[in-house]
Design an enzyme around this catalytic site. Sequence first.
Site, mmCIF file in Angstrom:
data_model
loop_
_atom_site.group_PDB
_atom_site.id
_atom_site.type_symbol
_atom_site.label_atom_id
_atom_site.label_comp_id
_atom_site.label_asym_id
_atom_site.label_seq_id
_atom_site.Cartn_x
_atom_site.Cartn_y
_atom_site.Cartn_z
ATOM 1 N N THR A 1 0.826 -1.218 0.000
ATOM 2 C CA THR A 1 0.000 0.000 0.000
ATOM 3 C C THR A 1 0.855 1.259 0.000
ATOM 4 O O THR A 1 1.989 1.265 0.502
ATOM 5 C CB THR A 1 -0.911 0.007 1.253
ATOM 6 O OG1 THR A 1 -1.479 1.312 1.425
ATOM 7 C CG2 THR A 1 -0.135 -0.304 2.526
ATOM 8 N N TYR B 1 -1.288 -0.113 10.407
ATOM 9 C CA TYR B 1 -1.655 -0.797 9.156
ATOM 10 C C TYR B 1 -0.515 -0.684 8.143
ATOM 11 O O TYR B 1 -0.035 -1.686 7.608
ATOM 12 C CB TYR B 1 -2.947 -0.198 8.574
ATOM 13 C CG TYR B 1 -3.185 -0.592 7.146
ATOM 14 C CD1 TYR B 1 -3.443 -1.914 6.807
ATOM 15 C CD2 TYR B 1 -3.127 0.359 6.118
ATOM 16 C CE1 TYR B 1 -3.628 -2.281 5.489
ATOM 17 C CE2 TYR B 1 -3.330 0.001 4.800
ATOM 18 C CZ TYR B 1 -3.571 -1.319 4.488
ATOM 19 O OH TYR B 1 -3.748 -1.689 3.181
HETATM 20 N N1 UFG Z 1 -13.091 10.846 3.319
HETATM 21 C C1 UFG Z 1 -14.000 11.780 3.749
HETATM 22 N N2 UFG Z 1 -15.149 11.325 4.329
HETATM 23 C C2 UFG Z 1 -15.408 10.001 4.518
HETATM 24 C C3 UFG Z 1 -14.451 9.053 4.058
HETATM 25 C C4 UFG Z 1 -13.302 9.527 3.472
HETATM 26 O O1 UFG Z 1 -13.805 12.986 3.608
HETATM 27 O O2 UFG Z 1 -16.457 9.659 5.086
HETATM 28 C C5 UFG Z 1 -11.842 11.339 2.700
HETATM 29 C C6 UFG Z 1 -10.616 10.938 3.478
HETATM 30 O O3 UFG Z 1 -10.318 11.870 4.468
HETATM 31 C C7 UFG Z 1 -9.570 10.850 2.364
HETATM 32 C C8 UFG Z 1 -10.364 10.458 1.120
HETATM 33 O O4 UFG Z 1 -11.713 10.721 1.440
HETATM 34 O O5 UFG Z 1 -9.031 12.110 2.151
HETATM 35 C C9 UFG Z 1 -10.226 8.994 0.780
HETATM 36 O O6 UFG Z 1 -10.504 8.246 1.959
HETATM 37 P P1 UFG Z 1 -10.707 6.669 1.948
HETATM 38 O O7 UFG Z 1 -11.048 6.271 3.350
HETATM 39 O O8 UFG Z 1 -11.644 6.284 0.862
HETATM 40 O O9 UFG Z 1 -9.287 6.129 1.552
HETATM 41 P P2 UFG Z 1 -7.886 6.409 2.253
HETATM 42 O O10 UFG Z 1 -7.137 7.316 1.343
HETATM 43 O O11 UFG Z 1 -7.995 6.825 3.655
HETATM 44 O O12 UFG Z 1 -7.359 4.934 2.355
HETATM 45 C C10 UFG Z 1 -6.742 4.263 1.321
HETATM 46 C C11 UFG Z 1 -6.858 2.765 1.549
HETATM 47 C C12 UFG Z 1 -6.145 2.367 2.800
HETATM 48 C C13 UFG Z 1 -4.743 2.877 2.759
HETATM 49 C C14 UFG Z 1 -4.743 4.366 2.533
HETATM 50 C C15 UFG Z 1 -3.356 4.920 2.405
HETATM 51 O O13 UFG Z 1 -8.221 2.415 1.642
HETATM 52 O O14 UFG Z 1 -6.129 0.963 2.883
HETATM 53 O O15 UFG Z 1 -5.414 4.659 1.326
HETATM 54 O O16 UFG Z 1 -3.381 6.276 2.734
HETATM 55 F F1 UFG Z 1 -4.129 2.642 3.939
#
Ligand code: UFG
Length: 331
Positions: free
Chosen positions: A118, A142
């Site tokens: 990741t 993670y």
């Molecule tokens: N977000 C919101 N509201 C929500 C959910 C997400 O604003 O309810 C934002 C988050 O803050 C982030 C973006 O949307 O900026 C994407 O969030 P996700 O949760 O969809 O994905 P992440 O970038 O947090 O996570 C992904 C993978 C993880 C990995 C991570 C690495 O799902 O497994 O990237 O940063 F660890």
Amino acid sequence: MSKTVLVTGGAGYVGSHCCKAFSEAGWRVVVFDNFSRGWRDFVQFGEVVEGDLLSPEDLDAAFETYKPDAVAHFAAFAYVGESVEQPGLYYENNVMGTVRLLDAMAKAGTKQIIFSSTCATYGVPEKMPMTEDLPQRPINPYGMSKLFVEKVLDDYEVAHGIRSVKLRYFNAAGASPDGEIGERHEPETHLIPLCIEGVLNDTFKLTIFGDDFDTRDGTCIRDYIHVMDLADAHLKALDYLEAGGASDAFNLGTGTGTSVMEIVEAVERVTGKPVPRSVGPRRPGDPPALVASAEKAAQVLGWTPVQSGVDRVIETAYGWHLKEIERKTAR
Ligand code: UFG
């Protein structure tokens, strides 16, 4: 005769889409999953063994029965927040589970593995777009668990000759265009499925986690990569190892960043419906921007994403959600 790939976590989101791609390319697919977080209805593209990575007996039996030529290893816990609260769960399942898997591979003589890593292994990157040689400094358990596994893989190559391809995903998104499998998590925490929830469910409102980041519109920027493009990269990585390719790590992203606000707007554009939302505080541990350089995967694996425009990602994700509703009503 076709070659066999053992797919751990093949009943999960990315794993199931990869099984589809492997099977369509002529691989014999054997899913190994304990169904703690996977879905039985996602196992559609091969045989299945119900087993646990932490059980050497389950693993040995699977290797003995199927004699896989390669392993594609997806089984892992993948919630950043949960990993902060329960690090032991992540080190046990993600790291120790992989150690057991590699021991079984060494015993059985299976010498090739593709590993789901990741972008979270990089932590907060020093430069953008992110190349594979950036320092890996995870900021949560993670990401750390995935980085440990990358290191463990290198040690098992020295000791047992197991070659590995580590694929560092950016934001996996979208669904199989036929609507048969898609992104299903329980609980769902990912942005695109939650935006779609907002479109489909009158009572749900999205919270945007912060609009005061140093980005073009103040919301976080991510690199959304279509899950079918990810699947294609895994297939190419399998071919690469089969052809004798050396162990290596590749970023899997598009090179294009999209902000949270741009995703919300794209969901509204594609579905023609509003996404109710409000702005809340930042989510702890969210880096402002994560965008991949996809050059190395293009050069070495010959992989380029073809389905990963944001509208295409959302169109397929939405299509799967609509089919899910149809399936539930038909039951
Ligand atoms: N977000 C919101 N509201 C929500 C959910 C997400 O604003 O309810 C934002 C988050 O803050 C982030 C973006 O949307 O900026 C994407 O969030 P996700 O949760 O969809 O994905 P992440 O970038 O947090 O996570 C992904 C993978 C993880 C990995 C991570 C690495 O799902 O497994 O990237 O940063 F660890």
